[in-house]
Design a protein around this motif. Structure first.
Motif, PDB file in Angstrom:
ATOM      1  N   ASP A 144      11.364  -8.245  -2.603  1.00 21.53           N
ATOM      2  CA  ASP A 144       9.971  -8.694  -2.648  1.00 21.53           C
ATOM      3  C   ASP A 144       9.023  -7.708  -1.982  1.00 21.53           C
ATOM      4  OD1 ASP A 144      10.637 -10.992  -3.994  1.00 21.53           O
ATOM      5  OD2 ASP A 144      10.736 -12.244  -2.198  1.00 21.53           O
ATOM      6  N   ASP A 145       9.566  -6.712  -1.284  1.00 22.72           N
ATOM      7  CA  ASP A 145       8.730  -5.775  -0.541  1.00 22.72           C
ATOM      8  C   ASP A 145       8.772  -4.361  -1.117  1.00 22.72           C
ATOM      9  OD1 ASP A 145       6.911  -5.388   1.626  1.00 22.72           O
ATOM     10  OD2 ASP A 145       8.488  -4.329   2.739  1.00 22.72           O
ATOM     11  N   ARG A 198       5.038  -5.380  -4.686  1.00 20.98           N
ATOM     12  CA  ARG A 198       3.722  -5.553  -4.060  1.00 20.98           C
ATOM     13  C   ARG A 198       2.613  -5.272  -5.051  1.00 20.98           C
ATOM     14  NH1 ARG A 198       6.178  -2.415   0.057  1.00 20.98           N
ATOM     15  NH2 ARG A 198       4.735  -0.701  -0.379  1.00 20.98           N
ATOM     16  N   TRP A 199       2.785  -4.250  -5.895  1.00 25.29           N
ATOM     17  CA  TRP A 199       1.792  -3.897  -6.914  1.00 25.29           C
ATOM     18  C   TRP A 199       1.590  -5.057  -7.884  1.00 25.29           C
ATOM     19  CZ3 TRP A 199       3.104  -3.290 -12.198  1.00 25.29           C
ATOM     20  CH2 TRP A 199       2.078  -2.774 -13.015  1.00 25.29           C
ATOM     21  N   ARG A 238       2.377  -8.263  -7.513  1.00 27.31           N
ATOM     22  CA  ARG A 238       1.859  -9.450  -6.841  1.00 27.31           C
ATOM     23  C   ARG A 238       0.359  -9.328  -6.588  1.00 27.31           C
ATOM     24  NH1 ARG A 238       5.831  -9.703  -3.520  1.00 27.31           N
ATOM     25  NH2 ARG A 238       4.888  -8.509  -1.828  1.00 27.31           N
ATOM     26  N   ARG A 239      -0.083  -8.143  -6.198  1.00 27.28           N
ATOM     27  CA  ARG A 239      -1.507  -7.919  -5.919  1.00 27.28           C
ATOM     28  C   ARG A 239      -2.346  -8.034  -7.186  1.00 27.28           C
ATOM     29  NH1 ARG A 239      -4.025  -2.878  -5.879  1.00 27.28           N
ATOM     30  NH2 ARG A 239      -1.975  -1.884  -5.840  1.00 27.28           N
ATOM     31  N   ASP A 256       0.192   3.716  -6.543  1.00 28.89           N
ATOM     32  CA  ASP A 256       0.793   3.050  -5.397  1.00 28.89           C
ATOM     33  C   ASP A 256       2.027   3.793  -4.910  1.00 28.89           C
ATOM     34  OD1 ASP A 256      -1.203   1.189  -5.658  1.00 28.89           O
ATOM     35  OD2 ASP A 256       0.139  -0.547  -5.699  1.00 28.89           O
ATOM     36  N   GLN A 268       2.661   6.191  -0.938  1.00 30.11           N
ATOM     37  CA  GLN A 268       3.681   5.910   0.068  1.00 30.11           C
ATOM     38  C   GLN A 268       4.121   7.190   0.777  1.00 30.11           C
ATOM     39  OE1 GLN A 268       4.282   2.545   0.462  1.00 30.11           O
ATOM     40  NE2 GLN A 268       2.701   2.528  -1.137  1.00 30.11           N
TER      41      GLN A 268
END
Length: 216
Positions: free
Chosen positions: A11-12, A17-18, A20-21, A87, A91
Motif C-alpha cells: 500500500d506504500d 500512493r499515486w 490513491r491520490r 512520481d 523519489q
C-alpha cells in the motif's frame, strides 16, 4: 520481512500512493481519474484490436464519449499532470530511480500505455493482496502468487501485455521489490517479470523458474 507486513508495504509503493491520490475512494472516483481512465481504455481497445503502434490522434478518436488533443497531453506526455513517471522520478531511492529510467518514454502514447498497464492490472493486484492477507503464504509461495497474477493479467490483456517489449506493469515490479527487499535490483525484478509476461502470452512458463499455481 513477514507476510503480514507485506500487504501493508504494498500500500506504500509509489504506484499505490499515486493511484490513491488520483483516484480517490470508490465509488466516488475523482473526475480527473475518470478522464485518465477514458484514455487508458482507448489505448487498451486499440491494442486489443491489433493496432500495434497507435498514434496520438488514434487514441483521441478512440476515446469515449469524446477525446481532445489538449486533454490527451494533460493526461500523458512530458507536460502531463500527475503522471506516474513524475512520481517515480521524484523519489530518492535507487530502485525508484532505476524504474523511472527504464519506464521513461519519449513518446506520449508509450507513457499512456505504461499507465494503462497499471490501470488494467490493478484489480488483479487487489485480489493478490487479499490472497496474501487470507492465506499468509511463505516467501516462496508469495513469489509464485505474484508471478501467476502477472501471468493471468497478461493472458487476459494480450494487446497491452505485448506492447513496449512485454514490459510488465511497473506496480508489479515494485511489489516484487517489496517481496524480496535487498535481493532483487529494480532491473532484475523488471527483467524477471518481463519473462513472466512473455511466458504467459507465448507458451507455458518454465516450472523450474516460476511455477504458476494461481489463476484469477
Amino acid at each position: 520481512m513477514t507476510v503480514e507486513q507485506m500487504p501493508a508495504r504494498m500500500d506504500d509503493t509509489v504506484s499505490a500512493r499515486w493511484r490513491r491520490r488520483l483516484a480517490g475512494v470508490r465509488p466516488d472516483e475523482r473526475r480527473h481519474w475518470r478522464t485518465r481512465t477514458a484514455y487508458y481504455a482507448a489505448v487498451d481497445r486499440l491494442l486489443a484490436d491489433g493496432v500495434p503502434r497507435p498514434a496520438w490522434f488514434d487514441v483521441i478518436e478512440a476515446v469515449r464519449p469524446k477525446g481532445s488533443r489538449s486533454t490527451f497531453y494533460e493526461v500523458t506526455g512530458a507536460h502531463a499532470k500527475y503522471s506516474l513517471i513524475q512520481d517515480l522520478l521524484a523519489q530518492d531511492g535507487v530502485d525508484s530511480m532505476q524504474l523511472a529510467l527504464y519506464y521513461r518514454r519519449t513518446c506520449a502514447v508509450d507513457q499512456l500505455i505504461d499507465e494503462a498497464k497499471v490501470w488494467t492490472y490493478w484489480p488483479y493486484r487487489e485480489c493478490l493482496s487479499m490472497r496474501y492477507r487470507v492465506e499468509e503464504p511463505d516467501a516462496d509461495a508469495s513469489l509464485d502468487l505474484l508471478a501467476a497474477t502477472v501471468g493471468a493479467w497478461a493472458r487476459r490483456n494480450t494487446g497491452l501485455a505485448i506492447a513496449l517489449s512485454c514490459a510488465p506493469p511497473v506496480c508489479a515490479v515494485e511489489d516484487l521489490l517489496v517481496l524480496r527487499p535487498g535481493e532483487y535490483s529494480a532491473v532484475h525484478a523488471m527483467g524477471t517479470l518481463t519473462q513472466v509476461v512473455r511466458d504467459a502470452i507465448g507458451g507455458p512458463a518454465d516450472p523450474t523458474r516460476w511455477p504458476v499455481t494461481f489463476a484469477l
